[in-house]
Every structure is written in C-alpha cells, then in structure tokens.
Design a protein around this motif. Structure first.
Motif, PDB file in Angstrom:
ATOM      1  N   TRP A  21       9.422  -5.103   2.295  1.00 42.45           N
ATOM      2  CA  TRP A  21       9.282  -5.332   0.892  1.00 42.45           C
ATOM      3  C   TRP A  21      10.140  -4.263   0.152  1.00 42.45           C
ATOM      4  CZ3 TRP A  21       5.311  -2.252  -2.521  1.00 42.45           C
ATOM      5  CH2 TRP A  21       5.496  -2.592  -3.881  1.00 42.45           C
ATOM      6  N   ASP A  44       8.226  -8.014   9.347  1.00 43.42           N
ATOM      7  CA  ASP A  44       7.255  -8.512   8.432  1.00 43.42           C
ATOM      8  C   ASP A  44       8.017  -8.890   7.141  1.00 43.42           C
ATOM      9  OD1 ASP A  44       4.389  -8.586   7.293  1.00 43.42           O
ATOM     10  OD2 ASP A  44       5.353  -7.655   5.688  1.00 43.42           O
ATOM     11  N   SER A 151      -4.023 -12.599   3.957  1.00 42.89           N
ATOM     12  CA  SER A 151      -3.678 -10.997   3.400  1.00 42.89           C
ATOM     13  C   SER A 151      -4.428 -10.784   1.955  1.00 42.89           C
ATOM     14  CB  SER A 151      -2.036 -10.884   3.084  1.00 42.89           C
ATOM     15  OG  SER A 151      -1.805  -9.557   2.668  1.00 42.89           O
ATOM     16  N   SER A 204       2.845   4.136   1.072  1.00 45.53           N
ATOM     17  CA  SER A 204       3.861   3.246   0.175  1.00 45.53           C
ATOM     18  C   SER A 204       4.497   4.354  -0.935  1.00 45.53           C
ATOM     19  CB  SER A 204       3.281   2.368  -0.454  1.00 45.53           C
ATOM     20  OG  SER A 204       4.032   1.321  -1.008  1.00 45.53           O
ATOM     21  N   LYS A 260       7.857   0.449   6.159  1.00 45.03           N
ATOM     22  CA  LYS A 260       9.126   0.000   5.506  1.00 45.03           C
ATOM     23  C   LYS A 260      10.185   1.354   5.634  1.00 45.03           C
ATOM     24  CE  LYS A 260      12.213  -0.030   1.863  1.00 45.03           C
ATOM     25  NZ  LYS A 260      12.670   1.178   1.262  1.00 45.03           N
ATOM     26  N   SER A 261      11.454   0.974   5.903  1.00 41.13           N
ATOM     27  CA  SER A 261      12.421   1.980   5.653  1.00 41.13           C
ATOM     28  C   SER A 261      13.842   1.201   5.971  1.00 41.13           C
ATOM     29  CB  SER A 261      12.531   3.134   6.594  1.00 41.13           C
ATOM     30  OG  SER A 261      13.477   3.981   6.462  1.00 41.13           O
ATOM     31  N   THR A 262      14.563   1.710   4.993  1.00 44.96           N
ATOM     32  CA  THR A 262      15.953   1.044   5.048  1.00 44.96           C
ATOM     33  C   THR A 262      17.107   2.464   5.513  1.00 44.96           C
ATOM     34  OG1 THR A 262      16.174   1.404   2.719  1.00 44.96           O
ATOM     35  CG2 THR A 262      15.970  -0.678   3.526  1.00 44.96           C
ATOM     36  N   ARG A 266      14.793   7.517   9.031  1.00 47.77           N
ATOM     37  CA  ARG A 266      13.395   7.326   9.073  1.00 47.77           C
ATOM     38  C   ARG A 266      12.915   6.318  10.029  1.00 47.77           C
ATOM     39  NH1 ARG A 266      14.671   9.610   3.908  1.00 47.77           N
ATOM     40  NH2 ARG A 266      14.785   7.754   2.906  1.00 47.77           N
ATOM     41  N   ASN A 270      10.129   6.743  12.637  1.00 45.54           N
ATOM     42  CA  ASN A 270       8.874   5.965  12.549  1.00 45.54           C
ATOM     43  C   ASN A 270       8.518   5.276  13.928  1.00 45.54           C
ATOM     44  OD1 ASN A 270       8.587   6.957   9.922  1.00 45.54           O
ATOM     45  ND2 ASN A 270       9.285   4.702   8.872  1.00 45.54           N
TER      46      ASN A 270
HETATM   47  N1  LIG Z   1       0.675  -8.341   2.094  1.00 48.46           N
HETATM   48  C1  LIG Z   1       0.828  -7.586   0.917  1.00 48.46           C
HETATM   49  O1  LIG Z   1       0.310  -7.968  -0.031  1.00 48.46           O
HETATM   50  C2  LIG Z   1       1.870  -6.343   1.204  1.00 48.46           C
HETATM   51  C3  LIG Z   1       1.832  -5.508   0.217  1.00 48.46           C
HETATM   52  C4  LIG Z   1       2.718  -4.390   0.302  1.00 48.46           C
HETATM   53  C5  LIG Z   1       3.357  -4.262   1.482  1.00 48.46           C
HETATM   54  N2  LIG Z   1       3.464  -5.007   2.481  1.00 48.46           N
HETATM   55  C6  LIG Z   1       4.247  -4.999   3.711  1.00 48.46           C
HETATM   56  O2  LIG Z   1       4.076  -3.943   4.116  1.00 48.46           O
HETATM   57  C7  LIG Z   1       5.083  -3.149   4.368  1.00 48.46           C
HETATM   58  C8  LIG Z   1       4.841  -1.644   4.091  1.00 48.46           C
HETATM   59  O3  LIG Z   1       4.439  -1.169   2.907  1.00 48.46           O
HETATM   60  P1  LIG Z   1       5.157  -0.651   1.835  1.00 48.46           P
HETATM   61  O4  LIG Z   1       6.815  -0.558   2.155  1.00 48.46           O
HETATM   62  O5  LIG Z   1       4.476  -0.753   0.505  1.00 48.46           O
HETATM   63  O6  LIG Z   1       4.734   1.006   2.247  1.00 48.46           O
HETATM   64  P2  LIG Z   1       5.189   2.033   3.328  1.00 48.46           P
HETATM   65  O7  LIG Z   1       5.767   1.437   4.635  1.00 48.46           O
HETATM   66  O8  LIG Z   1       3.899   2.898   3.674  1.00 48.46           O
HETATM   67  O9  LIG Z   1       6.019   3.069   2.780  1.00 48.46           O
HETATM   68  C9  LIG Z   1       7.432   2.746   2.726  1.00 48.46           C
HETATM   69  C10 LIG Z   1       8.341   3.955   1.629  1.00 48.46           C
HETATM   70  O10 LIG Z   1       7.961   5.007   2.383  1.00 48.46           O
HETATM   71  C11 LIG Z   1       9.546   5.550   2.608  1.00 48.46           C
HETATM   72  N3  LIG Z   1       9.344   6.098   4.182  1.00 48.46           N
HETATM   73  C12 LIG Z   1       9.609   5.329   5.160  1.00 48.46           C
HETATM   74  N4  LIG Z   1       9.451   6.105   6.384  1.00 48.46           N
HETATM   75  C13 LIG Z   1       9.420   7.277   5.974  1.00 48.46           C
HETATM   76  C14 LIG Z   1       9.429   8.637   6.402  1.00 48.46           C
HETATM   77  N5  LIG Z   1       9.158   8.901   7.955  1.00 48.46           N
HETATM   78  N6  LIG Z   1       8.917   9.868   5.740  1.00 48.46           N
HETATM   79  C15 LIG Z   1       9.024   9.521   4.402  1.00 48.46           C
HETATM   80  N7  LIG Z   1       9.263   8.564   3.559  1.00 48.46           N
HETATM   81  C16 LIG Z   1       9.357   7.438   4.445  1.00 48.46           C
HETATM   82  C17 LIG Z   1      10.326   4.471   2.411  1.00 48.46           C
HETATM   83  O11 LIG Z   1      11.561   4.898   1.900  1.00 48.46           O
HETATM   84  P3  LIG Z   1      13.267   4.544   2.957  1.00 48.46           P
HETATM   85  O12 LIG Z   1      13.129   3.306   2.680  1.00 48.46           O
HETATM   86  O13 LIG Z   1      13.978   5.214   1.842  1.00 48.46           O
HETATM   87  O14 LIG Z   1      12.952   5.235   4.199  1.00 48.46           O
HETATM   88  C18 LIG Z   1       9.691   3.772   1.318  1.00 48.46           C
HETATM   89  O15 LIG Z   1       9.879   4.248   0.236  1.00 48.46           O
HETATM   90  C19 LIG Z   1       6.041  -3.544   3.188  1.00 48.46           C
HETATM   91  O16 LIG Z   1       7.395  -3.408   3.274  1.00 48.46           O
HETATM   92  C20 LIG Z   1       5.752  -5.037   3.216  1.00 48.46           C
HETATM   93  O17 LIG Z   1       6.380  -5.791   4.552  1.00 48.46           O
HETATM   94  C21 LIG Z   1       2.485  -6.296   2.274  1.00 48.46           C
END
Ligand SMILES: NC(=O)c1ccc[n+]([C@@H]2O[C@H](COP(=O)([O-])OP(=O)(O)OC[C@H]3O[C@@H](n4cnc5c(N)ncnc54)[C@H](OP(=O)(O)O)[C@@H]3O)[C@@H](O)[C@H]2O)c1
Length: 316
Positions: A21, A44, A151, A204, A260-262, A266, A270
């Motif tokens: 996402w 995902d 979900s 997130s 999530k990371s791009t 990271r 992770n």
């Molecule tokens: N089912 C649903 O309704 C729902 C809702 C939300 C999310 N999701 C899924 O869950 C996934 C994960 O949730 P999310 O993307 O909201 O949150 P997350 O994975 O908790 O956090 C992602 C954020 O953290 C940063 N990040 C990643 N690794 C890091 C690290 N080691 N240190 C510091 N910052 C870091 C990323 O930036 P960079 O990319 O710059 O590293 C991004 O801004 C989503 O991508 C999606 O696939 C599902």
C-alpha cells in the motif's frame, strides 16, 4: 522457528511478507525486485492499491527466467469494496489475476465488510457479509484462490460467517502493532483456527489520508512504536533495529507481518528477523505496553450497518 504458518486447509503462508500500500507506480516494481532477490516470497496487494499490474510484470520476469517458481510465491490480493457482492467476486478476482499474470491467487480477502455502490457515490447497505462470503466460496471451489479470508472484520462478523460457511475463513488481516495489539481478536481467531496477518506492523509511519469522493479516512498524530522505551531497550540488547524488534514480537505471537518499504536498506533490515529470539518475559513486556486507539479508524465505513468498529466509535 518455522518461517511459515499453516492455514486450516493445509496451505502454508510465509510469516513474513511485503506490504505494497502506498508503493507508488514506478516504485513498487523496483522494491519488489529487491525484495524477491532478498528472499521475500509473500506479497500483499489489493485491487484498491492499483499496483497489481506492476507487481504482475515483475512476477512474470522472475517466473519466466526460472529464478522463482510460481509455487514458491504466496500472493495475497483483496476484493475492492465497490464490488462486495457475491456475483462480483468472480469477475473481480479474474481481473486481479489478469493484472497479476497469474492463474490463481494464494489468499483472496474481502478488503472490508462495508459495501459501497459501484460508483462509490454511497454505501450499499443492502449487502450482508454472509452473502459476499458465498461469492468467496464459489471462487475457492473453482480454485481461483488457494485460500480465502477477510480483512477489517470484527469478532462478531467472524462468528457470523463461520456459522454459515461451507468453507471457513482462513485468514483475517487487521491493523495490529505494539500500540494496538488486538489480543482479544487474535485469541478469537486463533481459537477458530483462523490465521492473523498484521497490517501496519511497525505503526505505518508514512500513512497518508485516504479520500474517496465524500468518504474519507484521516489519520491523526500518534506515537511511533519504534521510539517506545521497551523497544529501544531490546533493540540495544539484541543489536537489532526497533523495526526488527516490533516485527519479531508479532512473529513470535504466530502472527504474519507485511511491512511495507520501497527503500533497499529498510527492505533488507525488515527481513532479518529470523536470527534472534525474544524471551517469554520480553514478549510479555511488549504485550503489556499501554494501548492507543486504532490508527485506521476507516471513517468511510461509519454509518453502514456492517461498520466493524461502530462499538468503538460509540464509546470514543
Ligand atoms: N487490509 C487493509 O485494510 C490494510 C490497511 C493498511 C495496510 N495494509 C497492508 O499492510 C501493509 C503494511 O502496512 P503499512 O504500509 O500501512 O504500514 P507499515 O508497514 O507498518 O509501515 C510502512 C511505513 O514504514 C516505513 N518503514 C518501513 N520499514 C521501516 C524501517 N525499518 N524503519 C523505519 N521506517 C520503515 C515505510 O517507508 P519506506 O517505504 O520509505 O521504507 C512506510 O512509510 C501495507 O503496505 C498493505 O499491504 C492493509
């Protein structure tokens, strides 16, 4: 410790996956290539993320070159909430399959229990979750998905589906992190042999508002779990980063994580969570960190009879 978890139908899901996402066009392909090279096998995505085609192009490249076999991958995607109707499930999964260049999805989820009209102009209050589930069972029986789930469903909604299901729910993907540990819902799911996937597993930090027409989800400010003092202390003790401590904590609770990371650094960081163990006392300490309100309140669902968070909204 195993790196995968078994669903109730015997399908194995890697405990660690890549979230996509907010992985924007152009970014997600690059991130996915890095992730697959690093060893990520669980991805995902969702129709709502509008990146399935870009993901599909990378999968095709890796599969056709022989670098990865299709059966080594575990791909999750989700039914978009404008199509939460039994008859829409098959055309929707077929559209996702086409974009992803696959002939089956490993795990197909109903993205949220609330249904919207197809043009997203309003809620569709006529659809009950039990009806959508019939469509999910039909695509499972046609082998378009190896497993099916939900979900953002609450415990009551899970029980309602399980009561009428011919095919039980295999997975529930929910917001879950240090400050929103979902212990009750996880216990309920695990009791019913439903695996749990944690979204927003590190809190997130980069989330942005979701605005769809008149519907919105706005995020307020919140504390960053990576700065929590227990997490920082354990991070020093194990010479691991705070993100690695947060992810390891969830994995040891038998919860799948999809950070999530791009960013290359990271993405690597992770994934390095299988070479250390938190003690039972440390798990307990992390489990008992004071909790905060959910980040993804998804106000866009408010007012719909299937709003899963309506009791929380009432008490807020
Ligand atoms: N089912 C649903 O309704 C729902 C809702 C939300 C999310 N999701 C899924 O869950 C996934 C994960 O949730 P999310 O993307 O909201 O949150 P997350 O994975 O908790 O956090 C992602 C954020 O953290 C940063 N990040 C990643 N690794 C890091 C690290 N080691 N240190 C510091 N910052 C870091 C990323 O930036 P960079 O990319 O710059 O590293 C991004 O801004 C989503 O991508 C999606 O696939 C599902």
């Amino acid at each position: 410790m195993s790196t995968s978890i078994e669903l109730s139908n015997g399908v194995k899901m890697p405990l660690f996956g890549l979230g996509t996402w907010q992985s924007n066009a152009g970014e997600v392909a690059k991130a996915l290539k890095i992730a697959l090279e690093l060893g990520y096998r669980h991805i995902d995505t969702a129709a709502a993320y509008q990146n399935e085609a870009e993901i599909g192009a990378v999968l095709k490249e890796f599969i056709s070159s022989g670098k990865i076999k299709r059966e080594e991958l575990f791909i999750t995607t989700k039914l978009f909430w404008a199509f939460n109707r039994a008859e829409d499930v098959e055309p929707q999964i077929k559209a996702s399959l086409e974009k992803l260049g696959l002939d089956y999805i490993d795990l197909y989820l109903i993205h949220m229990p609330v249904s919207f009209k197809q043009d997203l102009s309003d809620h569709d209050t006529s659809v009950k979750i039990e009806e959508i589930w019939k469509g999910m069972e039909a695509i499972y029986e046609k082998k378009l998905a190896k497993a099916i789930g939900v979900s953002n469903f609450n415990a009551d909604q899970i029980r309602r589906i399980q009561k009428v299901a011919k095919v039980p729910i295999h997975n529930n993907q929910i917001e879950l992190h240090l400050y929103f540990n979902q212990q009750k819902l996880v216990d309920e799911c695990q009791k019913q042999n439903i695996t749990v996937t944690a979204y927003a597993p590190i809190g997130s930090p980069g989330r942005t508002d979701i605005i769809l027409g008149k519907f919105a989800n706005r995020f307020g400010a919140s504390s960053n779990p990576m700065e929590n003092e227990v997490v920082v202390r354990l991070s020093k003790k194990y010479a691991k980063t705070p993100a690695q401590i947060l992810l390891r904590h969830l994995i040891q609770r038998n919860i799948s994580v999809i950070p999530k990371s791009t960013n290359e650094k990271r993405l690597k960081e992770n994934f390095e969570v299988f070479d250390f163990n938190l003690s039972p006392q440390e798990i307990n300490e992390l489990n008992n960190v004071p909790q905060a309100p959910r980040l993804f309140a998804l106000e866009m669902m408010e007012g719909h009879p299937e709003d899963p968070f309506k009791n929380e909204r009432k008490s807020a």
